[in-house]
Design a protein around this motif. Structure first.
Motif, PDB file in Angstrom:
ATOM      1  N   THR A 183       0.842  -1.188   0.000  1.00  0.00           N
ATOM      2  CA  THR A 183       0.000   0.000   0.000  1.00  0.00           C
ATOM      3  C   THR A 183       0.882   1.244   0.000  1.00  0.00           C
ATOM      4  O   THR A 183       1.969   1.238   0.572  1.00  0.00           O
ATOM      5  CB  THR A 183      -0.924   0.059   1.240  1.00  0.00           C
ATOM      6  N   GLU A 186       2.357   6.601  -3.215  1.00  0.00           N
ATOM      7  CA  GLU A 186       3.594   7.008  -3.889  1.00  0.00           C
ATOM      8  C   GLU A 186       4.213   5.892  -4.723  1.00  0.00           C
ATOM      9  O   GLU A 186       5.215   6.100  -5.394  1.00  0.00           O
ATOM     10  CB  GLU A 186       4.610   7.502  -2.852  1.00  0.00           C
ATOM     11  N   LEU A 187       3.632   4.688  -4.685  1.00  0.00           N
ATOM     12  CA  LEU A 187       4.351   3.536  -5.246  1.00  0.00           C
ATOM     13  C   LEU A 187       4.092   3.335  -6.732  1.00  0.00           C
ATOM     14  O   LEU A 187       2.955   3.370  -7.200  1.00  0.00           O
ATOM     15  CB  LEU A 187       3.965   2.258  -4.493  1.00  0.00           C
ATOM     16  N   ILE A 199       7.872   7.020  -5.786  1.00  0.00           N
ATOM     17  CA  ILE A 199       9.076   6.175  -5.687  1.00  0.00           C
ATOM     18  C   ILE A 199       8.728   4.790  -6.241  1.00  0.00           C
ATOM     19  O   ILE A 199       7.554   4.449  -6.390  1.00  0.00           O
ATOM     20  CB  ILE A 199       9.582   6.024  -4.233  1.00  0.00           C
ATOM     21  N   TYR A 200       9.770   4.057  -6.530  1.00  0.00           N
ATOM     22  CA  TYR A 200       9.549   2.691  -7.016  1.00  0.00           C
ATOM     23  C   TYR A 200       9.296   1.743  -5.850  1.00  0.00           C
ATOM     24  O   TYR A 200       9.947   1.827  -4.809  1.00  0.00           O
ATOM     25  CB  TYR A 200      10.749   2.218  -7.838  1.00  0.00           C
ATOM     26  N   ASP A 201       8.353   0.848  -6.065  1.00  0.00           N
ATOM     27  CA  ASP A 201       8.013  -0.183  -5.071  1.00  0.00           C
ATOM     28  C   ASP A 201       9.099  -1.255  -5.044  1.00  0.00           C
ATOM     29  O   ASP A 201       9.368  -1.880  -6.064  1.00  0.00           O
ATOM     30  CB  ASP A 201       6.666  -0.814  -5.468  1.00  0.00           C
ATOM     31  N   SER A 202       9.705  -1.461  -3.902  1.00  0.00           N
ATOM     32  CA  SER A 202      10.662  -2.570  -3.781  1.00  0.00           C
ATOM     33  C   SER A 202      10.189  -3.619  -2.771  1.00  0.00           C
ATOM     34  O   SER A 202      10.646  -4.755  -2.810  1.00  0.00           O
ATOM     35  CB  SER A 202      12.041  -2.044  -3.367  1.00  0.00           C
ATOM     36  N   ASN A 203       9.278  -3.270  -1.901  1.00  0.00           N
ATOM     37  CA  ASN A 203       8.894  -4.229  -0.851  1.00  0.00           C
ATOM     38  C   ASN A 203       8.264  -5.497  -1.416  1.00  0.00           C
ATOM     39  O   ASN A 203       8.460  -6.590  -0.874  1.00  0.00           O
ATOM     40  CB  ASN A 203       7.895  -3.591   0.114  1.00  0.00           C
ATOM     41  N   SER A 247       2.233  -4.290   3.222  1.00  0.00           N
ATOM     42  CA  SER A 247       3.314  -3.357   3.557  1.00  0.00           C
ATOM     43  C   SER A 247       2.809  -1.929   3.463  1.00  0.00           C
ATOM     44  O   SER A 247       2.009  -1.591   2.594  1.00  0.00           O
ATOM     45  CB  SER A 247       4.539  -3.595   2.659  1.00  0.00           C
ATOM     46  N   GLY A 248       3.273  -1.099   4.381  1.00  0.00           N
ATOM     47  CA  GLY A 248       2.977   0.343   4.382  1.00  0.00           C
ATOM     48  C   GLY A 248       1.668   0.672   5.070  1.00  0.00           C
ATOM     49  O   GLY A 248       0.804  -0.194   5.291  1.00  0.00           O
ATOM     50  N   GLY A 249       1.517   1.934   5.435  1.00  0.00           N
ATOM     51  CA  GLY A 249       0.240   2.448   5.930  1.00  0.00           C
ATOM     52  C   GLY A 249      -0.203   1.920   7.271  1.00  0.00           C
ATOM     53  O   GLY A 249      -1.399   1.913   7.566  1.00  0.00           O
ATOM     54  N   ASP A 256      -2.408   6.550   7.021  1.00  0.00           N
ATOM     55  CA  ASP A 256      -2.150   5.159   7.403  1.00  0.00           C
ATOM     56  C   ASP A 256      -3.474   4.504   7.780  1.00  0.00           C
ATOM     57  O   ASP A 256      -3.959   4.612   8.903  1.00  0.00           O
ATOM     58  CB  ASP A 256      -1.154   5.112   8.575  1.00  0.00           C
ATOM     59  N   PRO A 296       5.593  -2.121   8.453  1.00  0.00           N
ATOM     60  CA  PRO A 296       5.921  -0.743   8.121  1.00  0.00           C
ATOM     61  C   PRO A 296       6.581  -0.671   6.744  1.00  0.00           C
ATOM     62  O   PRO A 296       7.348  -1.568   6.372  1.00  0.00           O
ATOM     63  CB  PRO A 296       6.909  -0.336   9.213  1.00  0.00           C
ATOM     64  N   GLY A 297       6.265   0.384   5.994  1.00  0.00           N
ATOM     65  CA  GLY A 297       6.697   0.448   4.591  1.00  0.00           C
ATOM     66  C   GLY A 297       8.179   0.605   4.365  1.00  0.00           C
ATOM     67  O   GLY A 297       8.685   0.251   3.297  1.00  0.00           O
ATOM     68  N   ASN A 298       8.897   1.118   5.345  1.00  0.00           N
ATOM     69  CA  ASN A 298      10.339   1.262   5.137  1.00  0.00           C
ATOM     70  C   ASN A 298      10.936  -0.095   4.809  1.00  0.00           C
ATOM     71  O   ASN A 298      10.704  -1.076   5.530  1.00  0.00           O
ATOM     72  CB  ASN A 298      10.999   1.846   6.393  1.00  0.00           C
ATOM     73  N   PRO A 299      11.699  -0.158   3.722  1.00  0.00           N
ATOM     74  CA  PRO A 299      12.110  -1.474   3.215  1.00  0.00           C
ATOM     75  C   PRO A 299      12.822  -2.349   4.235  1.00  0.00           C
ATOM     76  O   PRO A 299      12.574  -3.554   4.291  1.00  0.00           O
ATOM     77  CB  PRO A 299      13.026  -1.109   2.058  1.00  0.00           C
TER      78      PRO A 299
HETATM   79  P1  AMP Z   1       4.654   3.895   5.607  1.00  0.00           P
HETATM   80  O1  AMP Z   1       4.854   2.680   6.425  1.00  0.00           O
HETATM   81  O2  AMP Z   1       3.500   3.790   4.669  1.00  0.00           O
HETATM   82  O3  AMP Z   1       4.575   5.104   6.479  1.00  0.00           O
HETATM   83  O4  AMP Z   1       5.920   4.067   4.693  1.00  0.00           O
HETATM   84  C1  AMP Z   1       7.169   4.342   5.262  1.00  0.00           C
HETATM   85  C2  AMP Z   1       8.200   4.643   4.191  1.00  0.00           C
HETATM   86  O5  AMP Z   1       8.374   3.511   3.395  1.00  0.00           O
HETATM   87  C3  AMP Z   1       7.785   5.745   3.259  1.00  0.00           C
HETATM   88  O6  AMP Z   1       8.936   6.537   2.962  1.00  0.00           O
HETATM   89  C4  AMP Z   1       7.309   5.016   2.031  1.00  0.00           C
HETATM   90  O7  AMP Z   1       7.448   5.788   0.865  1.00  0.00           O
HETATM   91  C5  AMP Z   1       8.206   3.815   2.021  1.00  0.00           C
HETATM   92  N1  AMP Z   1       7.563   2.688   1.356  1.00  0.00           N
HETATM   93  C6  AMP Z   1       6.307   2.279   1.597  1.00  0.00           C
HETATM   94  N2  AMP Z   1       6.019   1.210   0.832  1.00  0.00           N
HETATM   95  C7  AMP Z   1       7.109   0.974   0.085  1.00  0.00           C
HETATM   96  C8  AMP Z   1       7.404   0.017  -0.914  1.00  0.00           C
HETATM   97  N3  AMP Z   1       6.509  -0.907  -1.290  1.00  0.00           N
HETATM   98  N4  AMP Z   1       8.633   0.044  -1.474  1.00  0.00           N
HETATM   99  C9  AMP Z   1       9.542   0.960  -1.082  1.00  0.00           C
HETATM  100  N5  AMP Z   1       9.307   1.868  -0.159  1.00  0.00           N
HETATM  101  C10 AMP Z   1       8.112   1.920   0.431  1.00  0.00           C
END
Ligand code: AMP
Ligand code: MG
Length: 403
Positions: A183, A186-187, A199-203, A247-249, A256, A296-299
């Motif tokens: 999620t 920005e992905l 940004i590019y999705d890597s998770n 992942s994320g949010g 979130d 959490p979204g941080n890789p």
């Molecule tokens: P979040 O957990 O949504 O607050 O995201 C935390 C950080 O992780 C933010 O800087 C996001 O842009 C980054 N992030 C979230 N999802 C991904 C993803 N799938 N790939 C790379 N970075 C991500």
């Protein structure tokens, strides 16, 4: 906020194995055995020869000397898969191949290269002791003995034992199905031009690969924006899996929505927020029988959450009774420090020193979004809650990736 150990204890207490199914051996590799298997027969099933040679009576060779060979007449031949009931009587021998059943009367085997065949006789130049080159019935496994205990993962070695015992089917635990959703508004998937602020999705690729390394199947639900109804719709589509990873949010920002959406879908929270770094806002819940994790979204938070909780949970669901995260010990090559009372996981490279002991070198850059450091790492150095500093040379826990 709970500690890493408390969080893992909660998961362990709730993780019961997936249902049991019967599988043919050909389709059981990588599955965990759900039953105790006893030997249905002796291995080997009959006395047989370990060499190509001659089956004979040892007593016939007591007088054999190099200058005065004993001659035994060859009365038959038995190959692997063959059988002979004709008795090996005094003064006779039977030509025998590796794996062939020992003919009655014979009590030893002479290697082919130690006998000389001449005029239908084998000439023997030295005494042959009783029982040479014979594999005895049951010397490997006795009928009724336990072959394998439940909870063992079926690898090549264990499948070999079952097959050799004639077992064609076993009870195993079903393997886990994991679904994966990223999620974040920005992905963007790699291969598409990046709009400003994206940004590019890597998770997804990281988690998919880590899931793949556990060999369970992974269903990729793609990327959704930070929009509650889109998240709810995507999550509903992933509910057939045993474990759903999102992942994320999952933090406390205005966008979130993951936790709220899951609560509205009926999730019971197991825990949310763990005293670790990176990865603090990690969410663990149950939707009925299914497990759901908000990572959490941080890789690097994603990776740590996976290795610390999800990978060992998957192994437990698949029937490994005491699966734990992959910790080992290594000598710290460079001192590390931290300021808070959380457990830290620092990207590091682990390699054997010249004396064979493992050494862990933390990457120069540390941070939950340091992708280059992640690419250099094959492990995480664990800095315990109660330590602020660890000097170089101290032995530390390291959490390793699968090689
Ligand atoms: P979040 O957990 O949504 O607050 O995201 C935390 C950080 O992780 C933010 O800087 C996001 O842009 C980054 N992030 C979230 N999802 C991904 C993803 N799938 N790939 C790379 N970075 C991500
Ligand atoms: Mg976000």
């Amino acid at each position: 906020m709970i500690s890493v150990d408390e969080a893992w204890t909660k998961i362990q207490a709730m993780a019961s194995p997936l249902p049991i199914e019967r599988r043919r051996l050909e389709e059981a590799a990588g599955f965990v055995l759900a039953e105790q298997v006893r030997a249905p027969m002796d291995l080997p099933p009959f006395d047989n020869s370990a060499m190509d040679g001659y089956a004979l009576r040892a007593a016939d060779t007591t007088a054999a000397r190099a200058e005065e060979p004993v001659k035994l007449s060859i009365v038959g031949e038995v190959a692997a898969g063959g059988w002979t009931d004709s008795l090996v009587e005094a003064g006779t021998a039977v030509k025998i191949m590796t794996g062939a059943a020992l003919p009655p009367g014979a009590d030893t085997v002479l290697m082919l290269e130690d006998g000389r065949l001449r005029n239908g006789c084998v000439e023997i130049r030295a005494t042959v002791p009783v029982g040479k080159h014979i594999r005895r019935q049951g010397e490997d496994v006795r009928q009724g003995e336990v072959l394998l205990e439940p909870g063992l993962r079926l690898n090549a070695q264990r499948l070999g034992l079952l097959a050799n015992s004639g077992i064609a089917e076993v009870k195993v635990f079903r393997r886990a199905v994991v679904s994966l959703l990223a999620t974040g508004s920005e992905l963007t998937p790699p291969g598409t031009p990046l709009a400003p602020g994206q940004i590019y999705d890597s998770n997804r690729i990281v988690l998919r690969t880590l899931i793949g390394e556990t060999n369970c199947s992974c269903e990729d639900l793609g990327i959704v924006a930070d929009d509650p109804s889109a998240i709810a719709q995507a999550v509903s589509g992933g509910l057939s899996a045993d474990v759903l990873l999102i992942s994320g949010g999952v933090s406390v920002g205005a966008h979130d929505h993951v936790k709220q959406v899951l609560l509205e879908l009926g999730m019971e929270t197991v825990f949310w927020r763990v005293a670790m770094k990176p990865g603090k806002p990690l969410l663990c819940g149950r939707l009925g029988e299914r497990w759901v994790f908000g990572l959490p979204g941080n890789p690097i938070s994603c990776v740590v959450g996976f290795l610390v909780f999800i990978e060992p949970l998957i192994r437990r669901l698949e029937g490994e009774q005491d699966a734990q995260p992959h910790y080992t010990r290594a000598l710290l090559k460079r001192g590390v420090s931290k300021k808070d009372a959380r457990r830290h996981f620092m990207t590091a490279h682990v390699a054997p020193a010249p004396d064979g002991r493992l050494e862990a070198t933390p990457t120069e850059k540390q941070g939950s979004a340091m992708m280059q450091a992640l690419a250099q790492a094959n492990a995480f150095v664990v800095v315990p809650e109660d330590r602020q500093q660890i000097p170089a040379g101290e032995e530390v826990d390291v959490l390793r990736f699968r090689e």
